[in-house]
Motif scaffolding. Structure first.
Motif, PDB file in Angstrom:
ATOM      1  N   GLN A   1       0.814  -1.212   0.000  1.00 54.64           N
ATOM      2  CA  GLN A   1       0.000   0.000   0.000  1.00 54.64           C
ATOM      3  C   GLN A   1       0.848   1.262   0.000  1.00 54.64           C
ATOM      4  O   GLN A   1       0.383   2.320  -0.448  1.00 54.64           O
ATOM      5  CB  GLN A   1      -0.937  -0.013   1.208  1.00 54.64           C
ATOM      6  CG  GLN A   1      -1.982  -1.113   1.123  1.00 54.64           C
ATOM      7  CD  GLN A   1      -2.968  -1.085   2.269  1.00 54.64           C
ATOM      8  OE1 GLN A   1      -2.590  -0.867   3.426  1.00 54.64           O
ATOM      9  NE2 GLN A   1      -4.234  -1.295   1.966  1.00 54.64           N
ATOM     10  N   GLY A   2       2.087   1.146   0.466  1.00 52.64           N
ATOM     11  CA  GLY A   2       2.981   2.307   0.425  1.00 52.64           C
ATOM     12  C   GLY A   2       3.407   2.652  -0.982  1.00 52.64           C
ATOM     13  O   GLY A   2       3.623   3.827  -1.303  1.00 52.64           O
ATOM     14  N   THR A   3       3.557   1.637  -1.825  1.00 53.45           N
ATOM     15  CA  THR A   3       3.972   1.894  -3.210  1.00 53.45           C
ATOM     16  C   THR A   3       2.786   2.051  -4.144  1.00 53.45           C
ATOM     17  O   THR A   3       2.890   2.711  -5.173  1.00 53.45           O
ATOM     18  CB  THR A   3       4.878   0.755  -3.723  1.00 53.45           C
ATOM     19  OG1 THR A   3       4.179  -0.492  -3.618  1.00 53.45           O
ATOM     20  CG2 THR A   3       6.149   0.677  -2.905  1.00 53.45           C
ATOM     21  N   GLU A   4       1.649   1.411  -3.788  1.00 51.72           N
ATOM     22  CA  GLU A   4       0.418   1.547  -4.570  1.00 51.72           C
ATOM     23  C   GLU A   4      -0.735   1.896  -3.640  1.00 51.72           C
ATOM     24  O   GLU A   4      -1.510   1.034  -3.241  1.00 51.72           O
ATOM     25  CB  GLU A   4       0.087   0.246  -5.312  1.00 51.72           C
ATOM     26  CG  GLU A   4       0.888   0.004  -6.563  1.00 51.72           C
ATOM     27  CD  GLU A   4       0.310  -1.134  -7.402  1.00 51.72           C
ATOM     28  OE1 GLU A   4       0.973  -1.529  -8.359  1.00 51.72           O
ATOM     29  OE2 GLU A   4      -0.794  -1.632  -7.089  1.00 51.72           O
ATOM     30  N   PRO A   5      -0.871   3.171  -3.265  1.00 52.84           N
ATOM     31  CA  PRO A   5      -1.965   3.556  -2.359  1.00 52.84           C
ATOM     32  C   PRO A   5      -3.333   3.164  -2.908  1.00 52.84           C
ATOM     33  O   PRO A   5      -4.231   2.794  -2.150  1.00 52.84           O
ATOM     34  CB  PRO A   5      -1.824   5.080  -2.271  1.00 52.84           C
ATOM     35  CG  PRO A   5      -0.387   5.340  -2.594  1.00 52.84           C
ATOM     36  CD  PRO A   5      -0.001   4.308  -3.607  1.00 52.84           C
ATOM     37  N   VAL A   6      -3.468   3.227  -4.220  1.00 52.99           N
ATOM     38  CA  VAL A   6      -4.658   2.741  -4.911  1.00 52.99           C
ATOM     39  C   VAL A   6      -4.211   1.598  -5.804  1.00 52.99           C
ATOM     40  O   VAL A   6      -3.261   1.765  -6.582  1.00 52.99           O
ATOM     41  CB  VAL A   6      -5.322   3.852  -5.751  1.00 52.99           C
ATOM     42  CG1 VAL A   6      -6.527   3.302  -6.508  1.00 52.99           C
ATOM     43  CG2 VAL A   6      -5.728   5.024  -4.858  1.00 52.99           C
ATOM     44  N   PRO A   7      -4.816   0.415  -5.697  1.00 51.63           N
ATOM     45  CA  PRO A   7      -4.355  -0.731  -6.497  1.00 51.63           C
ATOM     46  C   PRO A   7      -4.256  -0.404  -7.979  1.00 51.63           C
ATOM     47  O   PRO A   7      -5.163   0.186  -8.571  1.00 51.63           O
ATOM     48  CB  PRO A   7      -5.437  -1.791  -6.234  1.00 51.63           C
ATOM     49  CG  PRO A   7      -5.964  -1.447  -4.884  1.00 51.63           C
ATOM     50  CD  PRO A   7      -5.933   0.050  -4.812  1.00 51.63           C
ATOM     51  N   GLY A   8      -3.105  -0.762  -8.555  1.00 49.25           N
ATOM     52  CA  GLY A   8      -2.889  -0.517  -9.975  1.00 49.25           C
ATOM     53  C   GLY A   8      -2.394   0.870 -10.305  1.00 49.25           C
ATOM     54  O   GLY A   8      -2.124   1.176 -11.468  1.00 49.25           O
ATOM     55  N   GLU A   9      -2.239   1.726  -9.273  1.00 42.56           N
ATOM     56  CA  GLU A   9      -1.766   3.094  -9.496  1.00 42.56           C
ATOM     57  C   GLU A   9      -0.536   3.344  -8.628  1.00 42.56           C
ATOM     58  O   GLU A   9      -0.644   3.826  -7.507  1.00 42.56           O
ATOM     59  CB  GLU A   9      -2.863   4.115  -9.173  1.00 42.56           C
ATOM     60  CG  GLU A   9      -4.099   3.980 -10.052  1.00 42.56           C
ATOM     61  CD  GLU A   9      -5.150   5.023  -9.733  1.00 42.56           C
ATOM     62  OE1 GLU A   9      -4.816   6.019  -9.039  1.00 42.56           O
ATOM     63  OE2 GLU A   9      -6.305   4.845 -10.152  1.00 42.56           O
ATOM     64  N   PRO A  10       0.661   2.995  -9.143  1.00 47.68           N
ATOM     65  CA  PRO A  10       1.873   3.157  -8.330  1.00 47.68           C
ATOM     66  C   PRO A  10       2.159   4.613  -8.008  1.00 47.68           C
ATOM     67  O   PRO A  10       1.898   5.512  -8.817  1.00 47.68           O
ATOM     68  CB  PRO A  10       2.970   2.550  -9.210  1.00 47.68           C
ATOM     69  CG  PRO A  10       2.426   2.577 -10.598  1.00 47.68           C
ATOM     70  CD  PRO A  10       0.951   2.423 -10.472  1.00 47.68           C
TER      71      PRO A  10
ATOM     72  N   GLU B   1       4.410   7.919  -7.390  1.00 45.72           N
ATOM     73  CA  GLU B   1       5.504   8.469  -8.199  1.00 45.72           C
ATOM     74  C   GLU B   1       6.845   7.902  -7.733  1.00 45.72           C
ATOM     75  O   GLU B   1       7.151   7.881  -6.546  1.00 45.72           O
ATOM     76  CB  GLU B   1       5.520   9.996  -8.094  1.00 45.72           C
ATOM     77  CG  GLU B   1       6.570  10.648  -8.968  1.00 45.72           C
ATOM     78  CD  GLU B   1       6.553  12.164  -8.867  1.00 45.72           C
ATOM     79  OE1 GLU B   1       7.432  12.802  -9.489  1.00 45.72           O
ATOM     80  OE2 GLU B   1       5.685  12.720  -8.173  1.00 45.72           O
ATOM     81  N   GLY B   2       7.638   7.431  -8.701  1.00 47.85           N
ATOM     82  CA  GLY B   2       8.938   6.864  -8.399  1.00 47.85           C
ATOM     83  C   GLY B   2       8.947   5.349  -8.355  1.00 47.85           C
ATOM     84  O   GLY B   2      10.017   4.747  -8.278  1.00 47.85           O
ATOM     85  N   PHE B   3       7.754   4.732  -8.409  1.00 50.53           N
ATOM     86  CA  PHE B   3       7.674   3.281  -8.323  1.00 50.53           C
ATOM     87  C   PHE B   3       7.128   2.643  -9.605  1.00 50.53           C
ATOM     88  O   PHE B   3       6.841   1.449  -9.612  1.00 50.53           O
ATOM     89  CB  PHE B   3       6.808   2.860  -7.128  1.00 50.53           C
ATOM     90  CG  PHE B   3       7.445   3.155  -5.804  1.00 50.53           C
ATOM     91  CD1 PHE B   3       8.421   2.329  -5.291  1.00 50.53           C
ATOM     92  CD2 PHE B   3       7.083   4.291  -5.087  1.00 50.53           C
ATOM     93  CE1 PHE B   3       9.011   2.601  -4.070  1.00 50.53           C
ATOM     94  CE2 PHE B   3       7.676   4.576  -3.865  1.00 50.53           C
ATOM     95  CZ  PHE B   3       8.643   3.730  -3.354  1.00 50.53           C
TER      96      PHE B   3
ATOM     97  N   GLN C   1      14.799   2.795 -16.086  1.00 50.34           N
ATOM     98  CA  GLN C   1      15.570   3.784 -16.831  1.00 50.34           C
ATOM     99  C   GLN C   1      16.418   4.637 -15.894  1.00 50.34           C
ATOM    100  O   GLN C   1      17.585   4.930 -16.191  1.00 50.34           O
ATOM    101  CB  GLN C   1      14.624   4.675 -17.645  1.00 50.34           C
ATOM    102  CG  GLN C   1      13.902   3.928 -18.765  1.00 50.34           C
ATOM    103  CD  GLN C   1      12.861   4.793 -19.452  1.00 50.34           C
ATOM    104  OE1 GLN C   1      12.687   5.957 -19.115  1.00 50.34           O
ATOM    105  NE2 GLN C   1      12.152   4.210 -20.415  1.00 50.34           N
ATOM    106  N   ARG C   2      15.861   4.996 -14.768  1.00 47.42           N
ATOM    107  CA  ARG C   2      16.576   5.842 -13.810  1.00 47.42           C
ATOM    108  C   ARG C   2      17.769   5.106 -13.203  1.00 47.42           C
ATOM    109  O   ARG C   2      18.781   5.722 -12.848  1.00 47.42           O
ATOM    110  CB  ARG C   2      15.590   6.293 -12.722  1.00 47.42           C
ATOM    111  CG  ARG C   2      16.137   7.196 -11.660  1.00 47.42           C
ATOM    112  CD  ARG C   2      15.023   7.979 -10.970  1.00 47.42           C
ATOM    113  NE  ARG C   2      13.850   7.178 -10.708  1.00 47.42           N
ATOM    114  CZ  ARG C   2      13.661   6.444  -9.613  1.00 47.42           C
ATOM    115  NH1 ARG C   2      14.596   6.413  -8.678  1.00 47.42           N
ATOM    116  NH2 ARG C   2      12.551   5.746  -9.442  1.00 47.42           N
ATOM    117  N   LEU C   3      17.664   3.771 -13.087  1.00 46.78           N
ATOM    118  CA  LEU C   3      18.730   2.973 -12.478  1.00 46.78           C
ATOM    119  C   LEU C   3      19.517   2.174 -13.518  1.00 46.78           C
ATOM    120  O   LEU C   3      20.094   1.133 -13.205  1.00 46.78           O
ATOM    121  CB  LEU C   3      18.134   2.015 -11.447  1.00 46.78           C
ATOM    122  CG  LEU C   3      17.380   2.645 -10.271  1.00 46.78           C
ATOM    123  CD1 LEU C   3      16.859   1.570  -9.334  1.00 46.78           C
ATOM    124  CD2 LEU C   3      18.251   3.636  -9.514  1.00 46.78           C
TER     125      LEU C   3
END
Length: 220
Positions: free
Chosen positions: A157-166, A168-170, A177-179
């Protein structure tokens, strides 16, 4: 003169209203003032039942728990092995927590009001003891699986507060691409931040297998 309609305040009524607002605002946006406005009362009226926000969270977690155990899916029929019982209990826990935004944060560390939870605990521990676990082993086994589930859902839930909607940053491709200079870390994103259902199931089975491998020799 029209009178202002008010809602009779019962602890469970307040908690149910708070859980509904939780899904709209998240835990950070949940305030006693917002709950009072929804109930059409002044905020100080809530303090008759809850001395602080943690007391409200305790009642919210209690309502969540009661709804979880009332779900028939959380209590499968038939004889279960201790392994099947642990799997079923923690699948039900995760499903119950995911019904609420930040549900795992609300549940974590909560002190249930009342004692109805104790009957379920007695049943769960008794099933493990009947299977040959000592009480200590039964407590360690059940709480290890429980804490895995609670921690897993907290991260989910910390990375996807709403299921299917990550958050920002996840987002997996953007993260990769960033890594790009760290290929293993970049590729790990597809495992870390996707396929939560499969990852939970595999992780829970690893926990149960570890419990069996650790305690089975002692029981035999």
């Amino acid at each position: 003169m029209a009178t202002k309609k008010t809602t009779r305040l019962e602890p469970e009524t307040v908690a149910e209203t708070a859980l509904r607002l939780l899904n709209e605002r998240g835990l950070d946006g949940l305030t006693l003032r917002a709950i009072a406005q929804e109930l059409n009362v002044q905020a100080p009226a809530l303090y008759w039942h809850f001395k602080n926000k943690q007391a409200l969270l305790d009642e919210m977690a209690t309502v969540m728990y009661r709804r979880m155990v009332a779900d028939p899916a959380a209590r499968p029929d038939g004889e279960l092995t201790w392994q099947e019982r642990l799997l079923a209990a923690n699948r039900g826990l995760r499903a119950g927590l995911l019904r609420y935004r930040d549900g795992a944060k609300v549940y974590s560390g909560a002190r249930f009001t009342g004692t109805d939870f104790a009957a379920d605990m007695e049943h769960q521990l008794g099933a493990l003891v009947d299977a040959g676990f000592s009480l200590r082993e039964a407590v360690r086994a059940s709480t290890t699986a429980y804490m895995f589930t609670l921690g897993f859902v907290t991260e989910e839930q910390g990375t996807e507060p709403v299921p299917g909607e990550p958050r920002e940053g996840f987002e997996v491709e953007e993260r990769a691409q960033r890594l790009a200079d760290y290929p293993l870390a970049a590729a790990a994103g597809a495992e870390l931040f996707a396929d939560y259902d499969d990852r939970f199931e595999e992780g829970l089975r690893l926990i149960v297998a570890g419990i069996e491998a650790t305690y089975a020799p002692a029981r035999s």
